[in-house]
Enzyme design. Structure first.
Site, PDB file in Angstrom:
ATOM      1  N   GLU A  17       7.432  -8.469  -6.383  1.00  0.00           N
ATOM      2  CA  GLU A  17       6.223  -7.661  -6.149  1.00  0.00           C
ATOM      3  C   GLU A  17       5.087  -8.182  -7.020  1.00  0.00           C
ATOM      4  O   GLU A  17       5.268  -8.387  -8.223  1.00  0.00           O
ATOM      5  CB  GLU A  17       6.515  -6.202  -6.493  1.00  0.00           C
ATOM      6  CG  GLU A  17       5.302  -5.298  -6.303  1.00  0.00           C
ATOM      7  CD  GLU A  17       5.653  -3.830  -6.402  1.00  0.00           C
ATOM      8  OE1 GLU A  17       6.598  -3.375  -5.726  1.00  0.00           O
ATOM      9  OE2 GLU A  17       4.980  -3.122  -7.173  1.00  0.00           O
ATOM     10  N   ALA A  51      -5.434   1.765  -6.070  1.00  0.00           N
ATOM     11  CA  ALA A  51      -5.390   3.225  -6.040  1.00  0.00           C
ATOM     12  C   ALA A  51      -6.673   3.872  -5.526  1.00  0.00           C
ATOM     13  O   ALA A  51      -6.651   5.011  -5.104  1.00  0.00           O
ATOM     14  CB  ALA A  51      -5.065   3.747  -7.434  1.00  0.00           C
ATOM     15  N   HIS A  78       1.724  -3.349   0.971  1.00  0.00           N
ATOM     16  CA  HIS A  78       1.776  -1.917   0.650  1.00  0.00           C
ATOM     17  C   HIS A  78       0.549  -1.249   1.284  1.00  0.00           C
ATOM     18  O   HIS A  78      -0.503  -1.863   1.437  1.00  0.00           O
ATOM     19  CB  HIS A  78       1.727  -1.686  -0.857  1.00  0.00           C
ATOM     20  CG  HIS A  78       2.896  -2.260  -1.612  1.00  0.00           C
ATOM     21  ND1 HIS A  78       3.308  -1.765  -2.826  1.00  0.00           N
ATOM     22  CD2 HIS A  78       3.736  -3.290  -1.353  1.00  0.00           C
ATOM     23  CE1 HIS A  78       4.346  -2.462  -3.268  1.00  0.00           C
ATOM     24  NE2 HIS A  78       4.617  -3.403  -2.391  1.00  0.00           N
ATOM     25  N   ARG A 108       2.517   7.341   0.167  1.00  0.00           N
ATOM     26  CA  ARG A 108       1.461   8.342   0.055  1.00  0.00           C
ATOM     27  C   ARG A 108       0.418   7.906  -0.970  1.00  0.00           C
ATOM     28  O   ARG A 108      -0.773   8.055  -0.768  1.00  0.00           O
ATOM     29  CB  ARG A 108       2.066   9.691  -0.375  1.00  0.00           C
ATOM     30  CG  ARG A 108       1.017  10.803  -0.444  1.00  0.00           C
ATOM     31  CD  ARG A 108       1.495  11.985  -1.241  1.00  0.00           C
ATOM     32  NE  ARG A 108       1.637  11.639  -2.663  1.00  0.00           N
ATOM     33  CZ  ARG A 108       2.058  12.473  -3.602  1.00  0.00           C
ATOM     34  NH1 ARG A 108       2.406  13.706  -3.265  1.00  0.00           N
ATOM     35  NH2 ARG A 108       2.152  12.095  -4.860  1.00  0.00           N
ATOM     36  N   GLY A 109       0.884   7.364  -2.104  1.00  0.00           N
ATOM     37  CA  GLY A 109      -0.017   7.077  -3.229  1.00  0.00           C
ATOM     38  C   GLY A 109      -0.028   8.258  -4.180  1.00  0.00           C
ATOM     39  O   GLY A 109       0.413   9.361  -3.839  1.00  0.00           O
ATOM     40  N   ASP A 110      -0.494   8.013  -5.390  1.00  0.00           N
ATOM     41  CA  ASP A 110      -0.564   9.085  -6.393  1.00  0.00           C
ATOM     42  C   ASP A 110      -1.778   9.961  -6.147  1.00  0.00           C
ATOM     43  O   ASP A 110      -2.855   9.451  -5.834  1.00  0.00           O
ATOM     44  CB  ASP A 110      -0.615   8.478  -7.804  1.00  0.00           C
ATOM     45  CG  ASP A 110       0.742   7.923  -8.212  1.00  0.00           C
ATOM     46  OD1 ASP A 110       1.771   8.536  -7.838  1.00  0.00           O
ATOM     47  OD2 ASP A 110       0.775   6.881  -8.884  1.00  0.00           O
ATOM     48  N   HIS A 149      11.442  11.857  -7.472  1.00  0.00           N
ATOM     49  CA  HIS A 149      10.008  11.628  -7.672  1.00  0.00           C
ATOM     50  C   HIS A 149       9.502  12.624  -8.719  1.00  0.00           C
ATOM     51  O   HIS A 149       9.985  13.755  -8.789  1.00  0.00           O
ATOM     52  CB  HIS A 149       9.286  11.835  -6.328  1.00  0.00           C
ATOM     53  CG  HIS A 149       7.817  11.573  -6.388  1.00  0.00           C
ATOM     54  ND1 HIS A 149       6.877  12.573  -6.417  1.00  0.00           N
ATOM     55  CD2 HIS A 149       7.122  10.402  -6.455  1.00  0.00           C
ATOM     56  CE1 HIS A 149       5.664  12.034  -6.485  1.00  0.00           C
ATOM     57  NE2 HIS A 149       5.788  10.723  -6.498  1.00  0.00           N
ATOM     58  N   LYS A 165      11.456  11.529   6.029  1.00  0.00           N
ATOM     59  CA  LYS A 165      10.604  10.322   6.075  1.00  0.00           C
ATOM     60  C   LYS A 165      11.334   9.201   6.823  1.00  0.00           C
ATOM     61  O   LYS A 165      10.756   8.550   7.684  1.00  0.00           O
ATOM     62  CB  LYS A 165      10.277   9.913   4.630  1.00  0.00           C
ATOM     63  CG  LYS A 165       9.441   8.682   4.473  1.00  0.00           C
ATOM     64  CD  LYS A 165       8.773   8.608   3.090  1.00  0.00           C
ATOM     65  CE  LYS A 165       9.708   8.293   1.937  1.00  0.00           C
ATOM     66  NZ  LYS A 165       8.988   8.061   0.663  1.00  0.00           N
ATOM     67  N   GLN A 176      12.229   3.040  -6.690  1.00  0.00           N
ATOM     68  CA  GLN A 176      11.491   3.063  -7.943  1.00  0.00           C
ATOM     69  C   GLN A 176      12.334   2.319  -8.983  1.00  0.00           C
ATOM     70  O   GLN A 176      13.566   2.266  -8.866  1.00  0.00           O
ATOM     71  CB  GLN A 176      11.299   4.534  -8.355  1.00  0.00           C
ATOM     72  CG  GLN A 176      10.619   4.770  -9.668  1.00  0.00           C
ATOM     73  CD  GLN A 176       9.206   4.227  -9.684  1.00  0.00           C
ATOM     74  OE1 GLN A 176       9.025   3.017  -9.765  1.00  0.00           O
ATOM     75  NE2 GLN A 176       8.215   5.105  -9.600  1.00  0.00           N
TER      76      GLN A 176
HETATM   77  P1  FAD Z   1       6.148  10.832  -0.477  1.00  0.00           P
HETATM   78  O1  FAD Z   1       7.335  10.264   0.188  1.00  0.00           O
HETATM   79  O2  FAD Z   1       5.127  11.514   0.371  1.00  0.00           O
HETATM   80  O3  FAD Z   1       6.663  11.865  -1.600  1.00  0.00           O
HETATM   81  C1  FAD Z   1       5.757  12.385  -2.562  1.00  0.00           C
HETATM   82  C2  FAD Z   1       6.258  13.722  -3.089  1.00  0.00           C
HETATM   83  O4  FAD Z   1       6.115  14.715  -2.069  1.00  0.00           O
HETATM   84  C3  FAD Z   1       7.736  13.752  -3.480  1.00  0.00           C
HETATM   85  O5  FAD Z   1       7.870  14.554  -4.623  1.00  0.00           O
HETATM   86  C4  FAD Z   1       8.421  14.396  -2.282  1.00  0.00           C
HETATM   87  O6  FAD Z   1       9.609  15.078  -2.645  1.00  0.00           O
HETATM   88  C5  FAD Z   1       7.342  15.385  -1.816  1.00  0.00           C
HETATM   89  N1  FAD Z   1       7.371  15.674  -0.376  1.00  0.00           N
HETATM   90  C6  FAD Z   1       7.534  14.800   0.621  1.00  0.00           C
HETATM   91  N2  FAD Z   1       7.477  15.453   1.812  1.00  0.00           N
HETATM   92  C7  FAD Z   1       7.253  16.757   1.541  1.00  0.00           C
HETATM   93  C8  FAD Z   1       7.094  17.950   2.354  1.00  0.00           C
HETATM   94  N3  FAD Z   1       7.157  17.889   3.690  1.00  0.00           N
HETATM   95  N4  FAD Z   1       6.875  19.124   1.714  1.00  0.00           N
HETATM   96  C9  FAD Z   1       6.815  19.201   0.363  1.00  0.00           C
HETATM   97  N5  FAD Z   1       6.968  18.119  -0.462  1.00  0.00           N
HETATM   98  C10 FAD Z   1       7.188  16.922   0.130  1.00  0.00           C
HETATM   99  N6  FAD Z   1       1.266   3.411  -5.436  1.00  0.00           N
HETATM  100  C11 FAD Z   1       0.089   2.784  -5.142  1.00  0.00           C
HETATM  101  O7  FAD Z   1      -0.995   3.394  -5.287  1.00  0.00           O
HETATM  102  N7  FAD Z   1       0.064   1.501  -4.668  1.00  0.00           N
HETATM  103  C12 FAD Z   1       1.199   0.779  -4.461  1.00  0.00           C
HETATM  104  O8  FAD Z   1       1.136  -0.381  -4.032  1.00  0.00           O
HETATM  105  C13 FAD Z   1       2.458   1.405  -4.770  1.00  0.00           C
HETATM  106  N8  FAD Z   1       3.625   0.746  -4.566  1.00  0.00           N
HETATM  107  C14 FAD Z   1       4.827   1.379  -4.812  1.00  0.00           C
HETATM  108  C15 FAD Z   1       6.030   0.696  -4.529  1.00  0.00           C
HETATM  109  C16 FAD Z   1       7.267   1.319  -4.764  1.00  0.00           C
HETATM  110  C17 FAD Z   1       8.550   0.575  -4.452  1.00  0.00           C
HETATM  111  C18 FAD Z   1       7.295   2.652  -5.301  1.00  0.00           C
HETATM  112  C19 FAD Z   1       8.611   3.327  -5.580  1.00  0.00           C
HETATM  113  C20 FAD Z   1       6.109   3.322  -5.558  1.00  0.00           C
HETATM  114  C21 FAD Z   1       4.865   2.714  -5.307  1.00  0.00           C
HETATM  115  N9  FAD Z   1       3.648   3.368  -5.541  1.00  0.00           N
HETATM  116  C22 FAD Z   1       2.449   2.751  -5.261  1.00  0.00           C
HETATM  117  C23 FAD Z   1       3.634   4.728  -6.122  1.00  0.00           C
HETATM  118  C24 FAD Z   1       3.646   5.840  -5.048  1.00  0.00           C
HETATM  119  O9  FAD Z   1       2.444   5.799  -4.319  1.00  0.00           O
HETATM  120  C25 FAD Z   1       3.822   7.178  -5.793  1.00  0.00           C
HETATM  121  O10 FAD Z   1       5.099   7.278  -6.339  1.00  0.00           O
HETATM  122  C26 FAD Z   1       3.441   8.426  -5.011  1.00  0.00           C
HETATM  123  O11 FAD Z   1       3.279   9.504  -5.934  1.00  0.00           O
HETATM  124  C27 FAD Z   1       4.478   8.880  -3.981  1.00  0.00           C
HETATM  125  O12 FAD Z   1       4.462   8.082  -2.888  1.00  0.00           O
HETATM  126  P2  FAD Z   1       5.614   8.221  -1.744  1.00  0.00           P
HETATM  127  O13 FAD Z   1       5.232   7.342  -0.643  1.00  0.00           O
HETATM  128  O14 FAD Z   1       6.958   8.101  -2.337  1.00  0.00           O
HETATM  129  O15 FAD Z   1       5.348   9.781  -1.330  1.00  0.00           O
END
Ligand code: FAD
Length: 291
Positions: A17, A51, A78, A108-110, A149, A165, A176
């Site tokens: 990465e 971000a 990504h 989703r992103g942070d 998470h 998902k 992660q």
């Molecule tokens: P989600 O899958 O949407 O989950 C987010 C949270 O929401 C979790 O706590 C989940 O339990 C909860 N959730 C999901 N669905 C629901 C629902 N229906 N109701 C209630 N709660 C729910 N960030 C960047 O900005 N750029 C990057 O390039 C990047 N690359 C990454 C690569 C990897 C391998 C990883 C592990 C993370 C990366 N991230 C990146 C960070 C990531 O964007 C964050 O961890 C973000 O907070 C969560 O993204 P996600 O896609 O896992 O979210």
């Protein structure tokens, strides 16, 4: 080529990465990084997504496009949906398509605590997965969290939402980072018990310095096994020794994971190709095995 097809060979899938340069950043240095990583023959290289900012995807696309079209290495671009409208995502997907990019890590992103009115076209990554699926023929990866998470209410709800998902059309998962393999094994058992059978590639981050680990642990909530803490304590003021110990630790983690049947290893190389080179050199024949 769709990356998920690579897992069918039965050989561990190796990936790196990298992050793209910022708009006025040092493109040449990232290109040098890709040059050096290419020699290690990864199955694919992923490029992170910035971000913030409306032009954020363009940095990713430029690097992913070079990886794919200049180096003929598969690229995983990504893509984050937080703060984006459907129109924004449609636009970036069409740019990905124009650049021949077949694989997207849908995230989703942070959330930005200072921007409570972020667009809600996509509330969770699952919504982005559905949208990508509808928009075009991409291979889709998603993130998963062996230690949950950071926002998750519980391990159980995190797994329920992960399952949702995946059902929307995810082809493989990238974890992660984690430092304790036991955490991953128990997560994998739970995932498989939910009948989620797509490949899971493990995210490994070698230690470079104590500050980096503290930042990553704060962001990810990853737990640190005692033997790892001991290394940090002993060598925190000796950067070369800490790096050597960090590489040895990452190699030991990877060997254990591969001998326990993981399908792929994703190295968070932080644009430091020499770290990737040292790890790959240590485990080259292991990466070459068929299950
Ligand atoms: P989600 O899958 O949407 O989950 C987010 C949270 O929401 C979790 O706590 C989940 O339990 C909860 N959730 C999901 N669905 C629901 C629902 N229906 N109701 C209630 N709660 C729910 N960030 C960047 O900005 N750029 C990057 O390039 C990047 N690359 C990454 C690569 C990897 C391998 C990883 C592990 C993370 C990366 N991230 C990146 C960070 C990531 O964007 C964050 O961890 C973000 O907070 C969560 O993204 P996600 O896609 O896992 O979210």
């Amino acid at each position: 080529m769709k990356i998920h097809k690579m897992f069918e060979s039965g050989k561990p899938v190796l990936s790196f990465e990298i992050f793209p340069p910022k708009r006025d950043g040092d493109v040449a240095s990232v290109i040098r990084t890709i040059d050096e990583l290419a020699v290690l023959k990864p199955n694919y290289i992923s490029v992170t997504y910035g971000a913030a900012g409306s032009e954020r995807g363009l940095d990713t696309v430029k690097m992913a496009s070079r990886i794919k079209n200049d180096y003929q290495i598969e690229a995983l671009a990504h893509l984050t949906s937080v703060g984006a409208s459907e129109e924004d995502i449609r636009r970036i997907l069409s740019i990905y398509r124009e650049h021949n990019i077949d694989n997207i890590l849908a995230l989703r992103g942070d959330l930005d605590p200072n921007a409570p009115l972020q667009s809600r076209d996509f509330k969770y990554a699952a919504d982005l997965v559905s949208f990508i699926k509808k928009e075009g023929d991409f291979g889709i990866a998603a993130a998963c969290y062996p230690e949950s998470h950071v926002e998750a209410r519980s391990k159980t709800t995190d797994l329920i939402f992960l399952n949702e998902k995946v059902r929307r059309g995810v082809n493989f998962l990238v974890t992660q980072l984690f430092f304790d393999n036991e955490q991953f094994y128990s997560f994998r058992n739970e995932v498989r018990s939910l009948d989620i059978n797509i490949p899971i590639t493990v995210g490994i981050m070698p230690v470079l310095n104590r500050k980096q680990i503290e930042r990553m642990v704060a962001l990810s909530g990853a737990s640190l096994p005692d033997k790892f803490k001991k290394i940090l304590r002993k060598y925190e003021d000796k950067p070369d020794a800490l790096q050597d110990a960090g590489i040895a630790y990452a190699c030991e983690q990877i060997v254990d994971l591969l001998s326990s049947g993981v399908e792929g290893v994703h190295l968070y190389v932080m644009n430091k190709p020499e770290i990737a080179r040292r790890i790959v050199r240590n485990i080259a024949s292991i990466l070459d095995t068929i299950k």
